[in-house]
Scaffold this motif. Structure first.
Motif, PDB file in Angstrom:
ATOM      1  N   GLY A  76       0.827  -1.198   0.000  1.00 29.01           N
ATOM      2  CA  GLY A  76       0.000   0.000   0.000  1.00 29.01           C
ATOM      3  C   GLY A  76       0.866   1.254   0.000  1.00 29.01           C
ATOM      4  O   GLY A  76       0.620   2.206  -0.751  1.00 29.01           O
ATOM      5  N   ILE A  77       1.905   1.247   0.820  1.00 25.42           N
ATOM      6  CA  ILE A  77       2.812   2.399   0.909  1.00 25.42           C
ATOM      7  C   ILE A  77       3.521   2.611  -0.438  1.00 25.42           C
ATOM      8  O   ILE A  77       3.604   3.729  -0.951  1.00 25.42           O
ATOM      9  N   VAL A  78       4.013   1.524  -1.027  1.00 26.44           N
ATOM     10  CA  VAL A  78       4.729   1.622  -2.308  1.00 26.44           C
ATOM     11  C   VAL A  78       3.806   2.188  -3.387  1.00 26.44           C
ATOM     12  O   VAL A  78       4.157   3.132  -4.103  1.00 26.44           O
ATOM     13  N   ILE A  79       2.592   1.620  -3.473  1.00 28.43           N
ATOM     14  CA  ILE A  79       1.662   2.056  -4.529  1.00 28.43           C
ATOM     15  C   ILE A  79       1.320   3.530  -4.362  1.00 28.43           C
ATOM     16  O   ILE A  79       1.400   4.323  -5.303  1.00 28.43           O
ATOM     17  N   ILE A  80       0.978   3.911  -3.149  1.00 28.44           N
ATOM     18  CA  ILE A  80       0.526   5.287  -2.939  1.00 28.44           C
ATOM     19  C   ILE A  80       1.672   6.288  -3.145  1.00 28.44           C
ATOM     20  O   ILE A  80       1.456   7.390  -3.644  1.00 28.44           O
ATOM     21  N   SER A  81       2.877   5.875  -2.814  1.00 26.22           N
ATOM     22  CA  SER A  81       4.030   6.769  -3.050  1.00 26.22           C
ATOM     23  C   SER A  81       4.199   7.002  -4.545  1.00 26.22           C
ATOM     24  O   SER A  81       4.418   8.123  -4.997  1.00 26.22           O
ATOM     25  N   GLN A  82       4.062   5.902  -5.320  1.00 22.98           N
ATOM     26  CA  GLN A  82       4.222   6.021  -6.767  1.00 22.98           C
ATOM     27  C   GLN A  82       3.095   6.872  -7.378  1.00 22.98           C
ATOM     28  O   GLN A  82       3.348   7.736  -8.207  1.00 22.98           O
ATOM     29  N   ILE A  83       1.875   6.624  -6.904  1.00 22.81           N
ATOM     30  CA  ILE A  83       0.737   7.368  -7.464  1.00 22.81           C
ATOM     31  C   ILE A  83       0.887   8.857  -7.130  1.00 22.81           C
ATOM     32  O   ILE A  83       0.691   9.728  -7.980  1.00 22.81           O
ATOM     33  N   THR A  84       1.249   9.149  -5.894  1.00 25.07           N
ATOM     34  CA  THR A  84       1.395  10.547  -5.474  1.00 25.07           C
ATOM     35  C   THR A  84       2.481  11.248  -6.295  1.00 25.07           C
ATOM     36  O   THR A  84       2.323  12.400  -6.719  1.00 25.07           O
ATOM     37  N   SER A  85       3.585  10.533  -6.545  1.00 26.66           N
ATOM     38  CA  SER A  85       4.651  11.125  -7.362  1.00 26.66           C
ATOM     39  C   SER A  85       4.136  11.392  -8.776  1.00 26.66           C
ATOM     40  O   SER A  85       4.513  12.360  -9.424  1.00 26.66           O
ATOM     41  N   LEU A  86       3.251  10.502  -9.247  1.00 26.57           N
ATOM     42  CA  LEU A  86       2.762  10.594 -10.622  1.00 26.57           C
ATOM     43  C   LEU A  86       1.709  11.697 -10.790  1.00 26.57           C
ATOM     44  O   LEU A  86       1.793  12.509 -11.694  1.00 26.57           O
ATOM     45  N   VAL A  87       0.704  11.709  -9.903  1.00 27.37           N
ATOM     46  CA  VAL A  87      -0.410  12.646 -10.112  1.00 27.37           C
ATOM     47  C   VAL A  87      -0.281  13.946  -9.303  1.00 27.37           C
ATOM     48  O   VAL A  87      -1.023  14.891  -9.528  1.00 27.37           O
ATOM     49  N   GLY A  88       0.620  13.975  -8.358  1.00 28.87           N
ATOM     50  CA  GLY A  88       0.814  15.189  -7.566  1.00 28.87           C
ATOM     51  C   GLY A  88       0.075  15.133  -6.246  1.00 28.87           C
ATOM     52  O   GLY A  88      -0.882  14.369  -6.089  1.00 28.87           O
ATOM     53  N   VAL A  89       0.520  16.023  -5.330  1.00 27.53           N
ATOM     54  CA  VAL A  89       0.050  15.946  -3.944  1.00 27.53           C
ATOM     55  C   VAL A  89      -1.414  16.383  -3.777  1.00 27.53           C
ATOM     56  O   VAL A  89      -2.146  15.828  -2.979  1.00 27.53           O
ATOM     57  N   GLY A  90      -1.861  17.303  -4.561  1.00 26.43           N
ATOM     58  CA  GLY A  90      -3.201  17.849  -4.336  1.00 26.43           C
ATOM     59  C   GLY A  90      -4.348  16.993  -4.848  1.00 26.43           C
ATOM     60  O   GLY A  90      -5.500  17.424  -4.852  1.00 26.43           O
ATOM     61  N   ARG A  91      -4.092  15.790  -5.312  1.00 27.16           N
ATOM     62  CA  ARG A  91      -5.144  14.987  -5.955  1.00 27.16           C
ATOM     63  C   ARG A  91      -5.569  13.802  -5.091  1.00 27.16           C
ATOM     64  O   ARG A  91      -5.604  12.672  -5.534  1.00 27.16           O
ATOM     65  N   GLY A  92      -5.912  14.107  -3.856  1.00 15.15           N
ATOM     66  CA  GLY A  92      -6.266  13.051  -2.894  1.00 15.15           C
ATOM     67  C   GLY A  92      -7.376  12.138  -3.371  1.00 15.15           C
ATOM     68  O   GLY A  92      -7.336  10.927  -3.172  1.00 15.15           O
TER      69      GLY A  92
END
Lengths: 256, 217
Positions: A66-82
């Motif tokens: 979960g941590i790995v996936i969310i880190s990758q997604i956050t890097s990809l789409v940016g921080v403001g896209r919760g």
């Protein structure tokens, strides 16, 4: 000559698949035998071994994934896209990774154990001895294993998904400061019956197939104890193969 | 209780006939262990004949469904030479397995098990796994498992093989008492060693030679 070999291979595969299907069908027919004490004991032992003993490791793996996936997604789409992050997390974890990882853990832990145990029982004449006592091996040995492994796969999938989502959300909330509510909104909007059903169907089917393949390979061992490692390897590879095939088919059925 | 009528199995039996009747003690001597094992498999329906008929408690085996066959199998107690114990079950669980599988009321089974084990001189821990036990102790546990079901017919597979005279005496005494305990109970001894006939008083003796049973007085 070559055509004959191909025909033989096709026939062998068909014969093997029908054997697997029969094993599964008989396991469901024999479900009422769970009221028999020794059968229930085998069932609970299997649940403990395949499900409960694995739970801790499954939760840790879930958290890390979960941590790995969310880190990758956050890097990809940016921080403001919760909201989007929440959606992607549901799609990736619940649709795909949950059932798949649970299946892989069940394969790693239980396939070798079941096929080796049944193989050794067969070689040492223990299964024949069980039959001589008037005990049906399909009821006493196979049904509780197939049922327990299926339930374990469903249980492990659920815990994996829960751990992955909670782990992912917690990490993004702490390290990227994305509010918890943003994730939950995204998740709740994308979490439909289809997602949950696909996850449940996959984990059920994976559990049944993995158990049937392990039992079938174990029962096939005969003659010498040296054939057990071959059976366990075959069972592991075939289980993985079937899991990926069914994963593709179910994903296509649900989301195409 | 078991009747073979012109039973044939390629390379093993050639129109062989044999009958184990109610209340009789029967001994069957074979030349090889393979023959003995195969005979045991035929009597319990695990190996099918090529031709001929086999009757189990008066019913022709080939006409029985697997459920019916299991119903008849539980009336036969089998004491295997190697004990036939399940390696991942404790000795106690092994002994109780057929009883707890086939019957839901076995309130005095524990007491019975202890009595039988005492009688035959089993002195190992019943809470242990059977793996490290010596072969004869496994056989004694197998014996307790078979007789606990109170079968109508008991098949003994080289039961005296490798037993010390002391233990052999105890086992023989228990077997004899068990045979007479219930009217009509039959005992069938399978062995390769003629020495068996020094220990038991057999009513019928068969010798399997070249695919046929020869009766001996």
């Amino acid at each position: 000559m070559r055509i004959k070999r191909i025909t033989d291979n096709i026939l062998d595969t068909m014969f093997y698949l029908s054997g697997l299907f029969n094993l599964i069908l008989n396991a469901f027919k024999n479900l009422p035998s769970l009221r028999i004490t020794p059968v229930r004991t085998v069932f609970f032992r299997q649940i403990y071994f395949a499900g409960i003993e694995t739970l801790g490791k499954m939760v840790i793996i879930g958290l890390l994934i979960g941590i790995v996936i969310i880190s990758q997604i956050t890097s990809l789409v940016g921080v403001g896209r919760g909201e989007l992050i929440g959606k992607i997390l549901v799609w990736v974890v619940i649709r795909e990774l949950g059932p798949l990882f649970a299946a892989i853990v069940v394969i790693a832990r239980s396939v070798t154990a079941i096929s080796a145990e049944l193989g050794s029982m067969n070689v040492q004449g223990e299964i024949a001895s069980i039959e001589m006592m008037g005990i049906d091996p399909e009821r006493y040995l196979i049904m509780p294993r197939i049922t327990a492994l299926t339930l374990s796969a469903v249980m492990l999938t659920f815990y994996f998904e829960l751990a992955a989502i909670l782990g992912g959300i917690t990490v993004t909330s702490i390290f990227w400061g994305i509010p918890f509510e943003q994730h939950t909104t995204g998740m709740l909007t994308s979490l439909t019956i289809a997602e949950l059903s696909a996850s449940l169907v996959k984990s059920l089917l994976f559990g049944v197939v993995i158990a049937a393949v392990s039992c079938s390979q174990g029962l096939k061992v005969s003659g010498s104890i040296t054939r057990i490692p071959q059976a366990t390897t075959k069972a592991t590879m075939q289980s993985l193969f079937f899991v990926f095939i069914f994963d593709g088919i179910i994903t296509l059925i649900f989301f195409l | 209780m078991i009747t073979l009528e012109c039973a044939s199995l390629k390379g093993f039996l050639d129109c062989a006939s044999l009958a184990v009747s109610k209340g009789r003690v029967c001994a069957v001597l074979t030349e090889t262990e393979f023959e003995k094992d195969l005979l045991l498999r035929i009597f319990t329906g695990l190996t099918r004949l090529d031709s001929g008929r086999i009757f189990l408690f008066g019913k022709e085996m080939s006409s029985l469904s697997s459920g019916e066959l299991n119903g008849y199998r539980k009336r036969i107690g089998i004491v295997l030479n190697n004990g036939g114990l399940i390696s991942n079950l404790k000795v106690r669980e092994n002994i109780m397995l057929p009883l707890s599988y086939h019957s839901s009321s076995h309130y005095d089974a524990d007491e019975k098990m202890t009595t039988i084990l005492d009688k035959i001189g089993y002195d190992d821990d019943v809470a242990a796994l059977p793996g490290p036990l010596p072969a004869y102790q496994k056989r004694l546990a197998g014996f307790a498992r078979a007789v606990l079901m109170e079968p109508d017919l008991v098949i003994y597979d080289s039961v005296f093989d490798g037993l010390s005279p002391d233990i052999r005496g105890k086992v023989l005494e228990t077997i004899t008492a068990f045979h007479h305990e219930k009217e009509g109970r039959a005992s069938l001894f399978l062995d390769m060693d003629e020495g068996l006939l020094n220990y038991i008083r057999a009513d019928d003796i068969y010798i399997l030679k070249k695919g046929k049973f020869y009766e001996r007085n």
